[in-house]
Design an enzyme around this catalytic site. Structure first.
Site, PDB file in Angstrom:
ATOM      1  N   SER A  10       0.815  -1.287  -0.015  1.00  0.00           N
ATOM      2  CA  SER A  10      -0.134   0.032  -0.059  1.00  0.00           C
ATOM      3  C   SER A  10       0.993   1.165   0.096  1.00  0.00           C
ATOM      4  CB  SER A  10      -0.926  -0.080   1.389  1.00  0.00           C
ATOM      5  OG  SER A  10      -1.491   1.362   1.518  1.00  0.00           O
ATOM      6  N   HIS A  35      -1.331  -1.206  -4.073  1.00  0.00           N
ATOM      7  CA  HIS A  35      -2.752  -1.044  -3.504  1.00  0.00           C
ATOM      8  C   HIS A  35      -2.907   0.640  -3.318  1.00  0.00           C
ATOM      9  CE1 HIS A  35      -6.267  -2.041  -0.764  1.00  0.00           C
ATOM     10  NE2 HIS A  35      -5.477  -1.210  -0.015  1.00  0.00           N
ATOM     11  N   ASP A  37      -4.794   3.630  -1.702  1.00  0.00           N
ATOM     12  CA  ASP A  37      -5.923   3.722  -0.598  1.00  0.00           C
ATOM     13  C   ASP A  37      -6.514   4.975  -0.861  1.00  0.00           C
ATOM     14  OD1 ASP A  37      -6.005   1.663   1.270  1.00  0.00           O
ATOM     15  OD2 ASP A  37      -4.139   1.960   1.690  1.00  0.00           O
ATOM     16  N   MET A  39      -9.126   7.765   0.295  1.00  0.00           N
ATOM     17  CA  MET A  39     -10.029   8.177   1.555  1.00  0.00           C
ATOM     18  C   MET A  39     -10.339   9.761   1.129  1.00  0.00           C
ATOM     19  SD  MET A  39      -7.539   6.778   4.516  1.00  0.00           S
ATOM     20  CE  MET A  39      -6.541   5.347   4.156  1.00  0.00           C
ATOM     21  N   HIS A  68      -8.372   1.117  -3.495  1.00  0.00           N
ATOM     22  CA  HIS A  68      -9.641   0.543  -2.511  1.00  0.00           C
ATOM     23  C   HIS A  68     -10.051   2.052  -2.092  1.00  0.00           C
ATOM     24  CE1 HIS A  68      -9.319  -0.358   1.954  1.00  0.00           C
ATOM     25  NE2 HIS A  68     -10.838  -0.349   1.598  1.00  0.00           N
ATOM     26  N   MET A  70     -12.320   4.197   0.084  1.00  0.00           N
ATOM     27  CA  MET A  70     -13.016   4.493   1.162  1.00  0.00           C
ATOM     28  C   MET A  70     -13.718   5.675   1.298  1.00  0.00           C
ATOM     29  SD  MET A  70      -9.866   2.969   3.385  1.00  0.00           S
ATOM     30  CE  MET A  70      -8.785   3.045   1.900  1.00  0.00           C
ATOM     31  N   MET A 139     -11.303  -6.102   5.753  1.00  0.00           N
ATOM     32  CA  MET A 139     -10.576  -5.236   6.667  1.00  0.00           C
ATOM     33  C   MET A 139     -10.087  -5.752   8.001  1.00  0.00           C
ATOM     34  SD  MET A 139     -10.174  -2.332   4.772  1.00  0.00           S
ATOM     35  CE  MET A 139      -8.993  -1.459   6.069  1.00  0.00           C
ATOM     36  N   ASP A 178      -6.516  -6.713   4.519  1.00  0.00           N
ATOM     37  CA  ASP A 178      -5.803  -5.314   4.337  1.00  0.00           C
ATOM     38  C   ASP A 178      -5.700  -4.709   6.117  1.00  0.00           C
ATOM     39  OD1 ASP A 178      -5.173  -2.634   3.818  1.00  0.00           O
ATOM     40  OD2 ASP A 178      -6.924  -2.203   2.698  1.00  0.00           O
TER      41      ASP A 178
END
Ligand code: DX5
Ligand code: ZN
Length: 225
Positions: A10, A35, A37, A39, A68, A70, A139, A178
């Site tokens: 990540s 990966h 992330d 957000m 991913h 979020m 998660m 993750d």
């Protein structure tokens, strides 16, 4: 026999002023996926990466880019991330009232489809949708930040999901795990049924991140009979 798990470092824990360097580390270590992330400071209390950054990464790597999300209203970001060059797009079941719409939208872009659940969300909430996805992201920390401790009940949960998949002839669906994955606990996660392991701080917080990536693979292969 070689273990066929995948490692997805990540970049959340990488140096954001040198993402090209982070990609080079992943290349040299032989990591399978990158990966990313995403957000939005609403679904989680942190703000990170958007489609323009993924586009820049896409321009300089051929590696599989795993996004991913979020974020709330994930359907709004599917097409921008697809156009930017993501290979897999994962959304959170808790972030939408219409999971089928999000799944169908991701599918329509030709990308892989992932569905994720927080540690406190029961598996029964995603069960009605999993036949339509390619991967389930479990998660093993509360989403939002790198560097947290692995929630130990996660392994039992992964094993239950793995069994559900095999009982329902859904072995094609991969389980991604993750949060809090380190060299010392990766083997347990793989044994529990994890197919794709995300690791952020363990890789990018290390003195020798390339060596850490290689060690993940070496350890896995040493422990396979
Ligand atoms: C947390 C993110 C993770 C994070 C993992 O919300 O989804 O991908 O980067 O970081 P570590 O491996 O440090 O727990
Ligand atoms: Zn993640």
């Amino acid at each position: 026999m070689l273990s066929d798990f995948k490692l997805a470092p990540s970049i959340l824990s990488a140096d954001f002023s040198d993402l090209r360097g982070a990609l080079k580390i992943c290349d040299e270590g032989g990591a399978d996926w990158i990966h990313v992330d995403v957000m939005d400071n609403q679904f989680v209390p942190n703000l990170t990466i958007g489609p323009p950054v993924v586009k820049s990464l896409r321009n300089v790597t051929d590696k599989f880019i795993d996004v991913h999300m979020m974020v709330v209203d994930p359907e709004k970001l599917v097409e921008p991330f697809a156009r930017a060059g993501a290979d897999n797009i994962t959304f959170h079941i808790e972030a939408t009232n219409d999971p089928n719409e999000v799944i169908d939208l991701i599918r329509s872009t030709g990308k892989m489809v992932g569905i994720s659940l927080k540690p406190s969300t029961p598996f029964s909430v995603i069960a009605p949708y999993i036949e339509k996805v390619d991967l389930i992201l479990v998660m093993s920390v509360e989403p939002g930040f790198g560097g947290q401790g692995f929630i130990k009940e996660s392994n039992e949960r992964i094993t239950k999901i793995k069994k559900y998949l095999s009982d329902n002839c859904l072995e094609r669906i991969q389980i991604q795990v993750d949060g809090g994955i380190k060299l010392h606990n990766a083997q347990e996660v793989i044994s529990a049924g994890g197919d794709i392991l995300v690791a952020g701080s363990e890789v990018f917080g290390a003195q020798d991140p390339v060596g850490v990536i290689r060690e993940f693979y070496n350890n896995a292969n040493t422990n396979v009979s």
